[in-house]
Design an enzyme around this catalytic site. Structure first.
Site, PDB file in Angstrom:
ATOM      1  N   ASP A 113       0.974  -0.996  -0.039  1.00 38.99           N
ATOM      2  CA  ASP A 113      -0.003  -0.072  -0.092  1.00 38.99           C
ATOM      3  C   ASP A 113       0.917   1.345  -0.053  1.00 38.99           C
ATOM      4  O   ASP A 113       2.090   1.113   0.427  1.00 38.99           O
ATOM      5  CB  ASP A 113      -1.006  -0.166   1.257  1.00 38.99           C
ATOM      6  CG  ASP A 113      -1.597   1.092   1.379  1.00 38.99           C
ATOM      7  OD1 ASP A 113      -1.994   1.852   0.491  1.00 38.99           O
ATOM      8  OD2 ASP A 113      -1.692   1.738   2.481  1.00 38.99           O
TER       9      ASP A 113
ATOM     10  N   GLY B 179     -10.694   8.355  -0.548  1.00 35.98           N
ATOM     11  CA  GLY B 179     -10.690   8.928  -2.207  1.00 35.98           C
ATOM     12  C   GLY B 179     -10.638  10.408  -2.120  1.00 35.98           C
ATOM     13  O   GLY B 179     -11.109  10.896  -1.060  1.00 35.98           O
TER      14      GLY B 179
ATOM     15  N   SER C  48      -2.552   1.186  -4.748  1.00 31.75           N
ATOM     16  CA  SER C  48      -2.818   2.254  -4.011  1.00 31.75           C
ATOM     17  C   SER C  48      -4.177   2.794  -4.470  1.00 31.75           C
ATOM     18  O   SER C  48      -4.482   2.783  -5.640  1.00 31.75           O
ATOM     19  CB  SER C  48      -1.850   3.531  -4.097  1.00 31.75           C
ATOM     20  OG  SER C  48      -2.310   4.527  -3.721  1.00 31.75           O
TER      21      SER C  48
ATOM     22  N   GLU D 104       0.118  12.632   4.012  1.00 26.66           N
ATOM     23  CA  GLU D 104      -1.195  13.407   4.671  1.00 26.66           C
ATOM     24  C   GLU D 104      -1.187  14.916   4.913  1.00 26.66           C
ATOM     25  O   GLU D 104      -1.833  15.486   4.280  1.00 26.66           O
ATOM     26  CB  GLU D 104      -1.371  12.871   5.934  1.00 26.66           C
ATOM     27  CG  GLU D 104      -2.506  11.628   5.718  1.00 26.66           C
ATOM     28  CD  GLU D 104      -2.823  11.368   7.318  1.00 26.66           C
ATOM     29  OE1 GLU D 104      -2.827  12.349   8.292  1.00 26.66           O
ATOM     30  OE2 GLU D 104      -3.729  10.267   7.759  1.00 26.66           O
TER      31      GLU D 104
ATOM     32  N   ASP E 246       0.069   5.016   0.864  1.00 31.69           N
ATOM     33  CA  ASP E 246       0.105   6.111   1.998  1.00 31.69           C
ATOM     34  C   ASP E 246       0.023   5.199   3.354  1.00 31.69           C
ATOM     35  O   ASP E 246      -0.698   4.477   3.523  1.00 31.69           O
ATOM     36  CB  ASP E 246      -1.023   6.824   1.991  1.00 31.69           C
ATOM     37  CG  ASP E 246      -0.872   8.083   1.061  1.00 31.69           C
ATOM     38  OD1 ASP E 246       0.029   8.739   1.842  1.00 31.69           O
ATOM     39  OD2 ASP E 246      -1.610   8.631   0.210  1.00 31.69           O
TER      40      ASP E 246
END
Ligand code: THU
Length: 368
Positions: free
Chosen positions: A8, A47, A111, A17, A10
């Site tokens: 993944d 999203g 991702s 972020e 993030d």
């Protein structure tokens, strides 16, 4: 046999972020609204549409003037501008991706973000698209995590079975997605408590990719059930350096408005997990919590009564490193052995002790 690592993005390979939130704040400023970055953190991970629509409704904006299309276009440009030259990699990410490739293990990114963002993030992690055999973005699938689709797509593209792939995920839906695709899943990060990552289906839990020293460690980690990290060899210089640098990083978060003296601490527990903490002061001075006690309570909350300290690094400022105060030494004694490594660091100076040198005779409760 493990043939592929699926990452993944993030929260696993990068921490984007802050840049996302800043770019979001900048967009709403163009509409005359002062949004705090906290507004965005509520919607991250769902999203871009949920991210902007949610924040717009929180700010009382309707369309027009707000439009998701305008927001998305602005966000893309702003994100690209802000991320240039910034290193947002998480510790250990580059090392693990490269070590996998060297060991003949295929690598992929899975991702939910859009492809343009995934590409910028890969670059801002100090990696390149060539470091991966396949890159899957949100645009490649209709059903997002927790559906297995994105991981199933990776398996098909790489030509491997789920049982031959290890997924690295920091979110609960990501873990569920990886498990539903039939993969082994390693839960990472500190966004969710260890117990929640395990309940979501993680086969093993680590604090971050830097808790794995090499790709070879991953198989050991998965065999070592129930869900424990193989014990670290912490006499290793690289491990010590990493703990010191994490302590300094934690120090930046210190809440010290009264003394102005910031302290950070990092603990490597005997399960191999790494925890960090900082001092948190209070207007009622005596209620202040030192960095050492903060990191220890975090470790106990994650691991329970089995928690024990293999190494603790403390970062302070000034010419010579500050040793833990007497109260903290007594608290460390509860979870340490006389041989536990204590590393003190300030302004580039590093001192190393065994715990017994700092507190030769801790209080031990004997019942009378
Ligand atoms: N402090 C620590 O965080 N650790 C110690 O062992 C000694 C002192 C903090 C507490 C307070 O916020 C500041 O340093 C000044 O005393």
């Amino acid at each position: 046999m493990i043939k592929a690592f699926l990452f993944d993005m993030d929260g696993v390979l990068v921490e984007s972020e802050e840049i996302s939130a800043e770019a979001g704040v900048a967009y709403f400023r163009t509409l005359g609204k002062d949004a705090s970055p906290a507004v965005f953190s509520r919607y991250l991970g769902g999203g871009d549409r949920a991210f902007f629509n949610g924040a717009a409704s929180d700010l009382g904006l309707s369309s027009p003037p707000y439009s998701y299309e305008d927001a998305a276009a602005f966000f893309h440009k702003e994100y690209e501008r802000r991320i240039r030259g910034v290193d947002i990699s998480l510790p250990g990410a580059r090392e693990l991706v490269r070590s996998a490739r060297k060991n003949g293990i295929m690598t992929a990114v899975a991702s939910s973000a859009e492809m343009w963002k995934v590409m910028l993030n890969i670059e801002a992690a100090g990696l390149s698209p060539e470091d991966f055999d396949f890159i899957a973005s949100g645009g490649d699938i209709k059903r997002n995590k927790p559906f297995p689709d994105i991981y199933t797509l990776c398996l098909v593209k790489l030509g491997v079975d789920g049982s031959e792939a290890v997924v690295f995920e920091d979110s609960l839906n990501g873990i569920r997605s990886g498990k539903r695709a039939g993969c082994h899943v390693v839960g990472t990060g500190s966004t969710f408590p260890v117990t929640m990552l395990e309940e979501a289906g993680a086969d093993a839990v680590i604090s971050g990719l830097d808790a794995i020293l090499s790709a070879e460690d991953v198989s050991t980690l998965l065999e070592d059930k129930p869900v424990r990290m193989r014990r670290h060899i912490i006499t290793n210089e690289a491990e010590k350096k990493r703990a010191v640098s994490l302590a300094h990083k934690a120090r930046e978060k210190a809440y010290a408005p009264y003394s102005g003296f910031k302290v950070g601490a990092a603990v490597v527990s005997s399960s191999g997990r790494i925890y960090t903490g900082c001092n948190v002061e209070n207007s009622s001075y005596g209620a202040t919590i030192c960095a050492e006690r903060n990191v220890i309570t975090t470790g106990v909350a994650a691991e329970g009564r089995g928690f024990s300290i293999d190494m603790i690094a403390v970062a302070s400022e000034g010419e010579s490193p500050a040793p833990p105060c007497a109260v903290c030494l007594q608290v460390i004694a509860e979870f340490a052995s006389p041989d536990t490594l204590v590393i003190l660091s300030a302004s580039g100076k590093v001192e190393e002790y065994r715990f017994r040198e700092l507190l030769p005779k801790p209080f031990v409760l004997t019942r009378i």
